[in-house]
Design an enzyme around this catalytic site. Structure first.
Site: not given
Ligand code: PGA
Length: 249
Positions: A10-12, A93, A95, A163, A169, A209, A230-231
């Site tokens: 997930n590149w956000k 998600h 977010e 999640e 993150g 993470s 994500g990251g």
């Molecule tokens: P993260 O994000 O791997 O940067 O913790 C995961 C996500 O929000 O899907």
């Protein structure tokens, strides 16, 4: 049938055209690890270019609207994602649940719209830190599953991503025992809502993470069928070891 591991990036809100080389390297490595399913969800602007750069790769959106079209400035509909070649979409998600005020009912409507458009869906759930600390994480997440699950669905096209919000993150991850307990509880809830056979076929991903160091242990935990990353999905150097960890199990 054994569930194949599924590793999704997930590149956000990250990635300009210059990042397409990373996607090409990621999908090239994915082809070499053929026992694991790999997908990337870049920002809307990169979906078309990423499919052009990596033909046949599984590329998806990070959100869609619940309506097929209409006066919704700034939104993107599920049939539009399908139209440019996306094969999946993330819905719910945290977010978006927290940042954009999306309810379980909104997430359910989006998941249903995505499935009707022919997309696969990754439906996210997860508890905030205070809920985890008060011992109510499982109840909280199961209520989200109950409230967001589409009324009917093909289990091969719907995955759940657990999640924990406090793990996204932050570099924090739950214990392996807590991850396994949550995933087991989610699968039991899916069996109750959709039947035992559907629950057995559905993939439940862990997200929060995930990195090259912890991926193998997390992916091997009970009822964990993949990772939403994500990251660590933004570069091939960080993401390919996670794909390799999935392929080795
Ligand atoms: P993260 O994000 O791997 O940067 O913790 C995961 C996500 O929000 O899907």
């Amino acid at each position: 049938m054994a569930r194949r591991k599924y590793v999704v990036g997930n590149w956000k809100m990250n990635g300009l055209a210059a990042a397409l080389g990373e996607a090409e390297a990621i999908f090239a490595a994915a082809r070499e690890h053929g026992t694991v399913d790999v997908a990337l969800c870049p920002p809307f602007t990169l979906i078309g270019p990423m499919i052009a750069a990596a033909p046949g790769a599984a590329v998806g959106g990070q959100d869609c609207h619940s309506a097929a079209s209409g006066a919704f400035t700034g939104s993107v509909a599920a049939p539009m994602l399908r139209d440019i070649g996306a094969v999946l979409v993330i819905v719910g998600h945290s977010e978006r649940r927290d940042g954009c005020g999306e309810s379980d009912a909104d997430v359910k409507a989006k998941a249903e719209a995505a499935l009707s458009a022919g997309l696969s869906v990754i439906l996210c759930v997860g508890e905030p830190r205070d809920v985890r600390e008060s011992g109510r994480a499982i109840d909280h997440v199961l209520a989200q599953v109950a409230g967001s699950l589409p009324a009917t669905f093909d289990p091969s096209r719907l995955a759940i991503a657990y999640e924990p919000i406090w793990a996204i993150g932050t570099g924090l991850v739950p214990t392996i025992a807590d991850v396994a307990a949550m995933h087991g509880a989610i699968r039991a809830k899916l069996a109750e809502q959709a039947g035992a056979a559907a629950a057995q076929d559905m993939r439940i991903l862990y997200g929060g993470s995930v990195n090259a160091e912890n991926a193998a242990e997390l992916l091997d935990a009970g009822d964990v069928d993949g990772a939403l990353v994500g990251g660590a999905s933004l570069t091939a150097a960080k993401f390919v070891p996670i794909i390799a960890a999935g392929a080795s199990l």
